[in-house]
Design a protein around this motif. Structure first.
Motif, PDB file in Angstrom:
ATOM      1  N   HIS A 230      14.665  20.681  -5.520  1.00 30.81           N
ATOM      2  CA  HIS A 230      13.926  19.414  -5.486  1.00 30.81           C
ATOM      3  C   HIS A 230      12.700  19.610  -4.599  1.00 30.81           C
ATOM      4  N   GLY A 231      11.552  19.798  -5.232  1.00 34.00           N
ATOM      5  CA  GLY A 231      10.322  20.048  -4.496  1.00 34.00           C
ATOM      6  C   GLY A 231       9.774  18.782  -3.859  1.00 34.00           C
ATOM      7  N   PRO A 232       8.752  18.932  -3.009  1.00 33.45           N
ATOM      8  CA  PRO A 232       8.178  17.790  -2.301  1.00 33.45           C
ATOM      9  C   PRO A 232       7.228  16.986  -3.174  1.00 33.45           C
ATOM     10  N   VAL A 233       6.975  15.755  -2.743  1.00 38.26           N
ATOM     11  CA  VAL A 233       5.895  14.982  -3.354  1.00 38.26           C
ATOM     12  C   VAL A 233       4.570  15.502  -2.801  1.00 38.26           C
ATOM     13  N   HIS A 234       3.481  15.121  -3.443  1.00 37.47           N
ATOM     14  CA  HIS A 234       2.154  15.615  -3.045  1.00 37.47           C
ATOM     15  C   HIS A 234       1.498  14.592  -2.128  1.00 37.47           C
ATOM     16  N   HIS A 235       1.682  14.786  -0.824  1.00 39.85           N
ATOM     17  CA  HIS A 235       1.176  13.816   0.143  1.00 39.85           C
ATOM     18  C   HIS A 235      -0.342  13.679   0.111  1.00 39.85           C
ATOM     19  N   PHE A 236      -1.040  14.760  -0.201  1.00 36.71           N
ATOM     20  CA  PHE A 236      -2.502  14.756  -0.170  1.00 36.71           C
ATOM     21  C   PHE A 236      -3.090  14.767  -1.581  1.00 36.71           C
TER      22      PHE A 236
ATOM     23  N   ARG B 279       0.827  -1.198   0.000  1.00 38.22           N
ATOM     24  CA  ARG B 279       0.000   0.000   0.000  1.00 38.22           C
ATOM     25  C   ARG B 279       0.867   1.255   0.000  1.00 38.22           C
ATOM     26  N   ALA B 280       1.922   1.251   0.804  1.00 40.96           N
ATOM     27  CA  ALA B 280       2.804   2.412   0.877  1.00 40.96           C
ATOM     28  C   ALA B 280       3.462   2.689  -0.473  1.00 40.96           C
ATOM     29  N   HIS B 281       3.872   1.652  -1.158  1.00 41.05           N
ATOM     30  CA  HIS B 281       4.502   1.795  -2.477  1.00 41.05           C
ATOM     31  C   HIS B 281       3.525   2.445  -3.453  1.00 41.05           C
ATOM     32  N   SER B 282       2.283   1.980  -3.462  1.00 44.76           N
ATOM     33  CA  SER B 282       1.264   2.545  -4.340  1.00 44.76           C
ATOM     34  C   SER B 282       0.972   4.004  -3.990  1.00 44.76           C
ATOM     35  N   TYR B 283       0.879   4.289  -2.693  1.00 42.54           N
ATOM     36  CA  TYR B 283       0.626   5.663  -2.234  1.00 42.54           C
ATOM     37  C   TYR B 283       1.743   6.600  -2.667  1.00 42.54           C
ATOM     38  N   LEU B 284       2.993   6.169  -2.508  1.00 43.60           N
ATOM     39  CA  LEU B 284       4.114   7.025  -2.896  1.00 43.60           C
ATOM     40  C   LEU B 284       4.130   7.254  -4.398  1.00 43.60           C
ATOM     41  N   GLN B 285       3.807   6.232  -5.181  1.00 43.49           N
ATOM     42  CA  GLN B 285       3.775   6.440  -6.635  1.00 43.49           C
ATOM     43  C   GLN B 285       2.761   7.518  -7.011  1.00 43.49           C
ATOM     44  N   GLY B 286       1.615   7.511  -6.338  1.00 40.15           N
ATOM     45  CA  GLY B 286       0.617   8.545  -6.587  1.00 40.15           C
ATOM     46  C   GLY B 286       1.101   9.918  -6.171  1.00 40.15           C
ATOM     47  N   ALA B 287       1.819   9.975  -5.034  1.00 37.97           N
ATOM     48  CA  ALA B 287       2.339  11.254  -4.540  1.00 37.97           C
ATOM     49  C   ALA B 287       3.413  11.821  -5.453  1.00 37.97           C
ATOM     50  N   ILE B 288       4.230  10.945  -6.043  1.00 41.47           N
ATOM     51  CA  ILE B 288       5.250  11.401  -6.990  1.00 41.47           C
ATOM     52  C   ILE B 288       4.601  11.836  -8.296  1.00 41.47           C
ATOM     53  N   ALA B 289       3.632  11.053  -8.776  1.00 41.70           N
ATOM     54  CA  ALA B 289       2.964  11.381 -10.029  1.00 41.70           C
ATOM     55  C   ALA B 289       2.267  12.732  -9.966  1.00 41.70           C
ATOM     56  N   ALA B 290       1.784  13.102  -8.779  1.00 40.58           N
ATOM     57  CA  ALA B 290       1.069  14.372  -8.610  1.00 40.58           C
ATOM     58  C   ALA B 290       1.978  15.509  -8.159  1.00 40.58           C
ATOM     59  N   ALA B 291       3.273  15.225  -7.969  1.00 43.38           N
ATOM     60  CA  ALA B 291       4.172  16.212  -7.366  1.00 43.38           C
ATOM     61  C   ALA B 291       4.271  17.496  -8.184  1.00 43.38           C
TER      62      ALA B 291
ATOM     63  N   LEU C 108      -6.737  14.149  -2.078  1.00 44.83           N
ATOM     64  CA  LEU C 108      -7.692  15.051  -1.447  1.00 44.83           C
ATOM     65  C   LEU C 108      -7.779  16.420  -2.118  1.00 44.83           C
ATOM     66  N   TRP C 109      -6.652  16.950  -2.558  1.00 47.42           N
ATOM     67  CA  TRP C 109      -6.671  18.252  -3.226  1.00 47.42           C
ATOM     68  C   TRP C 109      -5.515  18.295  -4.215  1.00 47.42           C
ATOM     69  N   GLY C 110      -5.651  19.137  -5.236  1.00 51.88           N
ATOM     70  CA  GLY C 110      -4.685  19.029  -6.314  1.00 51.88           C
ATOM     71  C   GLY C 110      -4.277  20.286  -7.014  1.00 51.88           C
ATOM     72  N   ALA C 111      -4.822  20.499  -8.194  1.00 47.05           N
ATOM     73  CA  ALA C 111      -4.323  21.521  -9.098  1.00 47.05           C
ATOM     74  C   ALA C 111      -4.583  22.932  -8.557  1.00 47.05           C
ATOM     75  N   GLY C 112      -3.784  23.864  -9.038  1.00 42.25           N
ATOM     76  CA  GLY C 112      -3.994  25.260  -8.725  1.00 42.25           C
ATOM     77  C   GLY C 112      -3.365  25.717  -7.433  1.00 42.25           C
ATOM     78  N   VAL C 113      -2.522  24.843  -6.800  1.00 41.71           N
ATOM     79  CA  VAL C 113      -1.904  25.196  -5.531  1.00 41.71           C
ATOM     80  C   VAL C 113      -0.608  25.953  -5.774  1.00 41.71           C
TER      81      VAL C 113
ATOM     82  N   ARG D  92       2.069  19.079  -9.629  1.00 39.08           N
ATOM     83  CA  ARG D  92       0.950  19.988  -9.402  1.00 39.08           C
ATOM     84  C   ARG D  92       1.311  21.060  -8.382  1.00 39.08           C
ATOM     85  N   LEU D  93       2.289  20.743  -7.515  1.00 38.74           N
ATOM     86  CA  LEU D  93       2.708  21.694  -6.489  1.00 38.74           C
ATOM     87  C   LEU D  93       3.760  22.649  -7.048  1.00 38.74           C
ATOM     88  N   ARG D  94       3.777  23.864  -6.540  1.00 40.09           N
ATOM     89  CA  ARG D  94       4.804  24.840  -6.894  1.00 40.09           C
ATOM     90  C   ARG D  94       5.465  25.275  -5.593  1.00 40.09           C
ATOM     91  N   VAL D  95       6.463  24.489  -5.169  1.00 36.86           N
ATOM     92  CA  VAL D  95       7.106  24.726  -3.879  1.00 36.86           C
ATOM     93  C   VAL D  95       8.612  24.782  -4.096  1.00 36.86           C
TER      94      VAL D  95
END
Length: 267
Positions: free
Chosen positions: A253-259, A232-244, A262-267, A246-249
């Motif tokens: 080397h920016g962070p992965v998208h932990h959430f 489960r953790a492996h799958s969760y991290l893949q999703g967090a990297i795939a969505a990373a 729950l929330w996504g684009a436009g951040v 979307r963040l502008r931080v």
């Protein structure tokens, strides 16, 4: 009962790794997060500019305070910094009877060292025997063993077996530092599991190791067996990297998208 996971790690002022990443991962996966701080880093997406280790006494006091009141279900260990803190953590956990996920944090994504070279022997002697799951990347596994990084899956499995001989129940050999279009993490222990995923092209991978180990601990706190929690953790991290992206931080080397769920684009 509420599933409670405890992270013992350093603080990342940029919010992408360390305690901050762990608490985000716990929350995203439905576990309550408690924390024990081992060090404060002055850090952003580009560099670690200062590190202040906390005293072994206050680290031990934090562990005792959490265990005195909270029904912790699993522990994740990250950045420890020096041998004295390692010994304080080992003393605080010895005999606790809880699953422990040990992420042997040595170097930040920026390349800055987070574990003193002289602390590796203490890590090996004091904490590896307490670990339910050890989660090294390829350079970390090699440094613990005094070897060269594994060049292929056969060598990776052999190094995983060598690490098992030092005390952990399971070893997750992470393949993120490998090259190629496919990334393979290898879980060795009572069973062998290969977790395979396409490599995602992004600069935003700060905190991936912290996030994965915390996600495993969340699963263990929720009563999962190790292979289920790791999958489960492996799958969760893949999703967090795939969505990373979307963040502008930050500009490094920016962070992965932990959430990401729950929330996504436009951040």
């Amino acid at each position: 009962m509420t599933a409670i996971a405890l992270t013992i790690a350093g603080s990342d002022s940029g919010g992408g790794a360390g305690i901050q990443a762990d608490l985000k991962a716990f929350s995203a996966l439905g576990a309550y997060g408690a924390s024990v701080l081992t060090a404060v880093t002055a850090q952003n997406t580009r560099a670690v500019t200062a590190v202040q280790a906390l005293s072994p006494a206050i680290v031990g006091a934090q562990i005792a305070a959490v265990f005195d009141d909270l029904a912790v279900g699993a522990v994740k260990i990250g950045m420890l910094g020096d041998p004295q803190v390692i010994r304080a953590v080992a003393e605080g956990l010895r005999g606790c009877g809880l699953p422990v996920v040990l992420d042997p944090v040595m170097v930040a994504k920026s390349g800055d060292r987070l574990l003193a070279a002289e602390a590796i022997a203490a890590l090996r002697a004091e904490l590896l025997p307490l670990a339910t799951v050890l989660t090294p990347n390829l350079p970390e596994a090699a440094e613990i063993l005094g070897a060269s990084p594994a060049a292929d899956l056969e060598a990776r499995e052999a190094q995983g077996a060598a690490l098992l001989a030092l005390g952990p129940e399971w070893v997750l050999m992470k393949g993120g530092h490998d090259s190629g279009a496919i990334c393979t993490d290898l879980l060795v222990g009572p069973q062998r599991h290969a977790l395979v995923a396409p490599r995602i092209e992004t600069r935003n991978t700060h905190g991936t190791g912290c996030t994965l180990s915390a996600a495993i601990a969340a699963g263990l706190a929720q009563g999962m067996e190790v292979p289920q929690a790791v999958t489960r953790a492996h799958s969760y991290l893949q999703g967090a990297i795939a969505a990373a992206d979307r963040l502008r931080v930050g500009s490094g080397h920016g962070p992965v998208h932990h959430f990401h769920a729950l929330w996504g684009a436009g951040v």
